[in-house]
Design a protein around this motif. Sequence first.
Motif, PDB file in Angstrom:
ATOM      1  N   GLY A  78       6.737 -58.495  -9.787  1.00 46.15           N
ATOM      2  CA  GLY A  78       7.514 -58.352 -11.021  1.00 46.15           C
ATOM      3  C   GLY A  78       7.344 -59.573 -11.889  1.00 46.15           C
ATOM      4  N   PRO A  79       8.311 -60.516 -11.857  1.00 46.02           N
ATOM      5  CA  PRO A  79       8.165 -61.762 -12.620  1.00 46.02           C
ATOM      6  C   PRO A  79       6.968 -62.563 -12.124  1.00 46.02           C
ATOM      7  N   ILE A  80       6.293 -63.255 -13.048  1.00 45.91           N
ATOM      8  CA  ILE A  80       5.081 -63.991 -12.688  1.00 45.91           C
ATOM      9  C   ILE A  80       5.040 -65.319 -13.435  1.00 45.91           C
ATOM     10  N   TYR A  81       4.533 -66.346 -12.764  1.00 53.19           N
ATOM     11  CA  TYR A  81       4.327 -67.650 -13.392  1.00 53.19           C
ATOM     12  C   TYR A  81       2.997 -67.603 -14.149  1.00 53.19           C
ATOM     13  N   VAL A  95       1.517 -60.025 -21.294  1.00 51.79           N
ATOM     14  CA  VAL A  95       1.979 -59.879 -19.910  1.00 51.79           C
ATOM     15  C   VAL A  95       2.945 -58.702 -19.793  1.00 51.79           C
ATOM     16  N   GLU A  96       3.854 -58.581 -20.751  1.00 52.62           N
ATOM     17  CA  GLU A  96       4.823 -57.481 -20.719  1.00 52.62           C
ATOM     18  C   GLU A  96       4.149 -56.130 -20.921  1.00 52.62           C
ATOM     19  N   ARG A  97       3.141 -56.089 -21.801  1.00 52.62           N
ATOM     20  CA  ARG A  97       2.402 -54.829 -22.013  1.00 52.62           C
ATOM     21  C   ARG A  97       1.637 -54.438 -20.753  1.00 52.62           C
ATOM     22  N   ALA A  98       1.348 -55.414 -19.904  1.00 55.99           N
ATOM     23  CA  ALA A  98       0.648 -55.135 -18.639  1.00 55.99           C
ATOM     24  C   ALA A  98       1.621 -54.709 -17.542  1.00 55.99           C
ATOM     25  N   GLY A  99       2.914 -54.607 -17.874  1.00 56.28           N
ATOM     26  CA  GLY A  99       3.899 -54.128 -16.919  1.00 56.28           C
ATOM     27  C   GLY A  99       4.604 -55.202 -16.123  1.00 56.28           C
ATOM     28  N   LEU A 100       4.484 -56.461 -16.539  1.00 58.36           N
ATOM     29  CA  LEU A 100       5.107 -57.568 -15.827  1.00 58.36           C
ATOM     30  C   LEU A 100       6.068 -58.312 -16.752  1.00 58.36           C
ATOM     31  N   THR A 101       6.770 -59.289 -16.201  1.00 58.29           N
ATOM     32  CA  THR A 101       7.592 -60.180 -17.017  1.00 58.29           C
ATOM     33  C   THR A 101       7.208 -61.618 -16.695  1.00 58.29           C
ATOM     34  N   VAL A 102       7.289 -62.476 -17.701  1.00 62.34           N
ATOM     35  CA  VAL A 102       6.987 -63.892 -17.509  1.00 62.34           C
ATOM     36  C   VAL A 102       8.210 -64.576 -16.913  1.00 62.34           C
ATOM     37  N   ASP A 103       8.045 -65.128 -15.714  1.00 64.04           N
ATOM     38  CA  ASP A 103       9.127 -65.885 -15.098  1.00 64.04           C
ATOM     39  C   ASP A 103       9.218 -67.259 -15.759  1.00 64.04           C
ATOM     40  N   VAL A 104       8.141 -68.028 -15.660  1.00 65.58           N
ATOM     41  CA  VAL A 104       8.078 -69.368 -16.250  1.00 65.58           C
ATOM     42  C   VAL A 104       6.661 -69.596 -16.758  1.00 65.58           C
ATOM     43  N   MET A 105       6.551 -70.287 -17.894  1.00 68.51           N
ATOM     44  CA  MET A 105       5.243 -70.731 -18.380  1.00 68.51           C
ATOM     45  C   MET A 105       5.038 -72.179 -17.946  1.00 68.51           C
ATOM     46  N   VAL A 106       3.841 -72.469 -17.448  1.00 71.38           N
ATOM     47  CA  VAL A 106       3.532 -73.796 -16.923  1.00 71.38           C
ATOM     48  C   VAL A 106       2.260 -74.309 -17.593  1.00 71.38           C
ATOM     49  N   LEU A 107       2.284 -75.551 -18.023  1.00 72.78           N
ATOM     50  CA  LEU A 107       1.090 -76.157 -18.601  1.00 72.78           C
ATOM     51  C   LEU A 107      -0.054 -76.107 -17.597  1.00 72.78           C
ATOM     52  N   GLN A 108      -1.218 -75.642 -18.034  1.00 68.35           N
ATOM     53  CA  GLN A 108      -2.335 -75.438 -17.110  1.00 68.35           C
ATOM     54  C   GLN A 108      -2.741 -76.721 -16.398  1.00 68.35           C
ATOM     55  N   SER A 109      -2.843 -77.822 -17.135  1.00 71.42           N
ATOM     56  CA  SER A 109      -3.276 -79.075 -16.506  1.00 71.42           C
ATOM     57  C   SER A 109      -2.239 -79.595 -15.522  1.00 71.42           C
ATOM     58  N   LEU A 110      -0.954 -79.287 -15.741  1.00 71.25           N
ATOM     59  CA  LEU A 110       0.086 -79.668 -14.783  1.00 71.25           C
ATOM     60  C   LEU A 110      -0.065 -78.852 -13.509  1.00 71.25           C
ATOM     61  N   VAL A 134      -4.527 -57.427 -22.277  1.00 69.39           N
ATOM     62  CA  VAL A 134      -3.665 -56.584 -21.444  1.00 69.39           C
ATOM     63  C   VAL A 134      -4.475 -55.900 -20.351  1.00 69.39           C
ATOM     64  N   ASN A 135      -5.618 -55.352 -20.712  1.00 65.61           N
ATOM     65  CA  ASN A 135      -6.463 -54.656 -19.730  1.00 65.61           C
ATOM     66  C   ASN A 135      -6.984 -55.608 -18.655  1.00 65.61           C
ATOM     67  N   SER A 136      -7.346 -56.826 -19.059  1.00 66.95           N
ATOM     68  CA  SER A 136      -7.821 -57.815 -18.081  1.00 66.95           C
ATOM     69  C   SER A 136      -6.710 -58.172 -17.101  1.00 66.95           C
ATOM     70  N   ILE A 137      -5.504 -58.365 -17.620  1.00 67.91           N
ATOM     71  CA  ILE A 137      -4.359 -58.686 -16.753  1.00 67.91           C
ATOM     72  C   ILE A 137      -4.108 -57.543 -15.780  1.00 67.91           C
ATOM     73  N   LYS A 138      -4.120 -56.308 -16.294  1.00 68.25           N
ATOM     74  CA  LYS A 138      -3.864 -55.147 -15.440  1.00 68.25           C
ATOM     75  C   LYS A 138      -4.866 -55.064 -14.291  1.00 68.25           C
ATOM     76  N   ARG A 139      -6.152 -55.279 -14.587  1.00 67.39           N
ATOM     77  CA  ARG A 139      -7.181 -55.175 -13.541  1.00 67.39           C
ATOM     78  C   ARG A 139      -6.976 -56.243 -12.472  1.00 67.39           C
ATOM     79  N   ALA A 140      -6.731 -57.490 -12.902  1.00 68.92           N
ATOM     80  CA  ALA A 140      -6.560 -58.585 -11.941  1.00 68.92           C
ATOM     81  C   ALA A 140      -5.300 -58.379 -11.101  1.00 68.92           C
TER      82      ALA A 140
END
Length: 410
Positions: free
Chosen positions: A74-77, A174-189, A55-61
């Motif tokens: 707000g929403p994030i991929y 992600v939610e604890r960092a104050g955001l919402t997940v819009d869509v999850m995407v496979l990293q290699s895709l 959570v802290n790493s997400i917040k800083r970035a």
Amino acid sequence: MEKNHIVAGLDLGSTKVSVVIAEVNTTGNINIIGVGETSSEGMRHGVVINLEKTVNSIKRAVHDAQVMAGIEIGPIYVAVTGEHIKGVPSKGVISIGNREEGITPSDVERVRESAKGVAIPAEREIIHTLTQDFIVDNQPNIIDPVGLMGMRLEAVIYIITGSSLALGNIRKAVERAGLTVDVMVLQSLASSQSVLDIEEMQQGVALLDIGGGVTNIAIWYGGSLRDVGIVKLGGEAISRDIAMGMATSKSFAEKLKIEKSASHPSYIDMDEEVEIPGTAGRGSRKIGLEKLYDVVEARVEEILDYSYRRIRRSEYSHNLASGLVLTGGTANIKGILEVAEELFELPVRIGHPTTGLTGMVEAVSSPSFATSIGLIKHVVIEKEENISTVRKEKESTFLDRFKKWISDFF
């Protein structure tokens, strides 16, 4: 797509967390307006192992990216990876009948839904359903069947699933960092959509996204994603070996890896020496770069060898006319391209994610941003495909109404 639509992508790696914010206009142009990057302290091999640190790493970035962009998101991929990710092909079949108008967009949607009718365990959830092939009356390799005449339509789709628990922990962070997940995407895709071109995907190519903790593998052929895999080795293992082999701190080992190391002898002066700072009161000392080379070469070869074995297990391993593309932070190591060419005996290039971008391009020019940029490009591709589908449906509906009007009138 709305004018100046704001899109944000989050890459949760084992060694770094990166966030990219972009403006995407109605024509799909991507303008990078914010970038944030920080060390990752709560992820390992794509799985959350410490919620608070993640959570802290997400917040800083996110904070750094938002300050640079001058906006809040707000929403994030979000990119996802890990051993829990599995991909399986599935086939669906429907009857078309003897229709004058041929196959319609609704038929395509029906056959795709038929192909999705595979039992998914309760502890897993679907991340993607990607179309690989259409077959019309036993004629394979149909890219777009809409409008074709046929009695029988088949679809082969690639269903990618992940552990509900692992994905749930990422959403929670992600939610604890104050955001919402819009869509999850496979990293290699995501990385593929960032650094591969259409011709490579068509002719056959293998992508190796060599990150800090893992190497993500994606094999493309015929314009479709055919196979995905993972190797639990990455650049972090190289840094760890340097720290042990050179008896130094992990932070200095990382600096040596970036500034002095190489995995091919043509990129290093074996006679050069580097000063290693002392630890725990010990004095500094000098060590030849030949020792650093030995450590790095051995680990790079191991990463590539395990990747080679995984690719060889794929039924598409002989369909790689375009060779290999290396990306991810570890692709920056000097000489890795030459080592890969010698091992795979295929053409190899380094994938940079900057094609088609404007704005702060230099900030994301490194292969380490392939996934973050790929998340943004995934949004554009997804929107374009949706627009194309809606357009075809409208055209099909118009033709049906026009034919009915002609029939009724005459």
